[in-house]
Design a protein around this motif. Sequence first.
Motif, mmCIF file in Angstrom:
data_model
loop_
_atom_site.group_PDB
_atom_site.id
_atom_site.type_symbol
_atom_site.label_atom_id
_atom_site.label_comp_id
_atom_site.label_asym_id
_atom_site.label_seq_id
_atom_site.Cartn_x
_atom_site.Cartn_y
_atom_site.Cartn_z
ATOM 1 N N GLY A 45 9.541 6.917 9.239
ATOM 2 C CA GLY A 45 10.617 7.824 8.848
ATOM 3 C C GLY A 45 10.826 7.866 7.349
ATOM 4 O O GLY A 45 11.075 8.923 6.764
ATOM 5 N N GLU A 46 10.709 6.721 6.709
ATOM 6 C CA GLU A 46 10.913 6.642 5.269
ATOM 7 C C GLU A 46 9.758 7.265 4.482
ATOM 8 O O GLU A 46 9.971 7.876 3.436
ATOM 9 C CB GLU A 46 11.067 5.167 4.883
ATOM 10 N N LEU A 47 8.543 7.130 4.991
ATOM 11 C CA LEU A 47 7.367 7.567 4.232
ATOM 12 C C LEU A 47 6.886 8.975 4.555
ATOM 13 O O LEU A 47 6.142 9.572 3.777
ATOM 14 C CB LEU A 47 6.223 6.568 4.452
ATOM 15 N N ALA A 48 7.306 9.528 5.687
ATOM 16 C CA ALA A 48 6.842 10.869 6.090
ATOM 17 C C ALA A 48 7.083 11.934 5.026
ATOM 18 O O ALA A 48 6.193 12.766 4.787
ATOM 19 C CB ALA A 48 7.485 11.280 7.416
ATOM 20 N N PRO A 49 8.222 11.959 4.342
ATOM 21 C CA PRO A 49 8.426 12.996 3.333
ATOM 22 C C PRO A 49 7.407 12.942 2.179
ATOM 23 O O PRO A 49 7.270 13.899 1.432
ATOM 24 C CB PRO A 49 9.839 12.719 2.809
ATOM 25 N N TYR A 50 6.716 11.832 2.060
ATOM 26 C CA TYR A 50 5.724 11.661 0.993
ATOM 27 C C TYR A 50 4.298 11.882 1.476
ATOM 28 O O TYR A 50 3.346 11.602 0.754
ATOM 29 C CB TYR A 50 5.852 10.259 0.381
ATOM 30 N N GLY A 51 4.152 12.349 2.708
ATOM 31 C CA GLY A 51 2.821 12.603 3.245
ATOM 32 C C GLY A 51 2.091 11.367 3.732
ATOM 33 O O GLY A 51 0.886 11.398 3.953
ATOM 34 N N VAL A 52 2.819 10.278 3.917
ATOM 35 C CA VAL A 52 2.219 9.026 4.393
ATOM 36 C C VAL A 52 2.558 8.860 5.864
ATOM 37 O O VAL A 52 3.720 8.908 6.253
ATOM 38 C CB VAL A 52 2.733 7.814 3.587
ATOM 39 N N VAL A 57 0.832 -1.219 0.000
ATOM 40 C CA VAL A 57 0.000 0.000 0.000
ATOM 41 C C VAL A 57 0.858 1.258 0.000
ATOM 42 O O VAL A 57 0.468 2.273 -0.576
ATOM 43 C CB VAL A 57 -1.017 0.028 1.164
ATOM 44 N N ALA A 58 2.040 1.201 0.615
ATOM 45 C CA ALA A 58 2.913 2.379 0.671
ATOM 46 C C ALA A 58 3.333 2.813 -0.722
ATOM 47 O O ALA A 58 3.428 4.016 -0.999
ATOM 48 C CB ALA A 58 4.139 2.104 1.534
ATOM 49 N N ARG A 59 3.563 1.877 -1.605
ATOM 50 C CA ARG A 59 3.952 2.240 -2.972
ATOM 51 C C ARG A 59 2.876 3.102 -3.621
ATOM 52 O O ARG A 59 3.186 4.085 -4.300
ATOM 53 C CB ARG A 59 4.235 0.982 -3.782
ATOM 54 N N GLN A 60 1.612 2.755 -3.407
ATOM 55 C CA GLN A 60 0.513 3.562 -3.944
ATOM 56 C C GLN A 60 0.410 4.893 -3.201
ATOM 57 O O GLN A 60 0.229 5.944 -3.813
ATOM 58 C CB GLN A 60 -0.816 2.802 -3.852
ATOM 59 N N SER A 88 -0.099 10.783 0.026
ATOM 60 C CA SER A 88 -0.934 10.818 1.235
ATOM 61 C C SER A 88 -1.346 9.399 1.600
ATOM 62 O O SER A 88 -1.350 8.504 0.757
ATOM 63 C CB SER A 88 -2.191 11.668 1.010
ATOM 64 N N GLY A 89 -1.728 9.240 2.852
ATOM 65 C CA GLY A 89 -2.254 7.962 3.314
ATOM 66 C C GLY A 89 -1.869 7.691 4.754
ATOM 67 O O GLY A 89 -1.064 8.411 5.353
ATOM 68 N N LEU A 116 7.488 -0.342 12.069
ATOM 69 C CA LEU A 116 6.601 0.798 11.827
ATOM 70 C C LEU A 116 7.341 2.124 11.975
ATOM 71 O O LEU A 116 7.117 3.059 11.194
ATOM 72 C CB LEU A 116 5.396 0.737 12.755
ATOM 73 N N ARG A 117 8.242 2.218 12.956
ATOM 74 C CA ARG A 117 9.040 3.444 13.103
ATOM 75 C C ARG A 117 9.922 3.677 11.882
ATOM 76 O O ARG A 117 10.037 4.793 11.373
ATOM 77 C CB ARG A 117 9.902 3.392 14.367
ATOM 78 N N ASP A 118 10.544 2.608 11.385
ATOM 79 C CA ASP A 118 11.377 2.733 10.186
ATOM 80 C C ASP A 118 10.542 3.169 8.987
ATOM 81 O O ASP A 118 10.946 4.048 8.225
ATOM 82 C CB ASP A 118 12.089 1.415 9.874
#
Length: 177
Positions: free
Chosen positions: A150-157, A113-116, A122-123, A145-147
């Motif tokens: 951190g990786e997804l926050a810049p993408y609004g996720v 789901v993160a890829r989408q 957002s998500g 989940l913490r990792d």
Amino acid sequence: MLLADKIAIVYGGGPAAAALAQQGAAVHVVVRASLDQALAGVATTTVLDVFDEEAVAAHVRTVVDRAGGVDVAVCLVERGDVLGLRLLDMTVADFTRPLFVGVTSTFVTARAVARQMVRQRSGLIVASHGPGGSGVASAATDALLRDLAGELAPYGVRVRAASADEIESSAVALTTR
């Protein structure tokens, strides 16, 4: 309705799917075996193995093709925790099952789901750290989940852990705002 016009995928966890639907989300439930009729008319149900990376990715693509995106993903896959048994009395299988199931199911589903969500910018991804019985499995899932957060926050996720009870009782925790 907090989740009106939102698309949610719930991996396991029928009561959580019902709670999301009550808040207005279009819910897609993924289970390993047939689900009771309580979700008939409330959610679209798909039976697949969450350890099958290709099947999970294909399901996400199907949801996106039909609904236009994914706003919320919740991983509530039963880990098989052994409750009420001391570590000294557990078998290796009792100890490792929740660790493998919890971390692997969270990784496979969140990654799909993160890829989408990265494409959407957002998500919200939520995973349960289990009912107890294996603090090691919960700690490993929380670290994953913490990792991811951190990786997804810049993408609004956003990524967070929540107990199954919290998810089932309060869709407020799952708003995507």
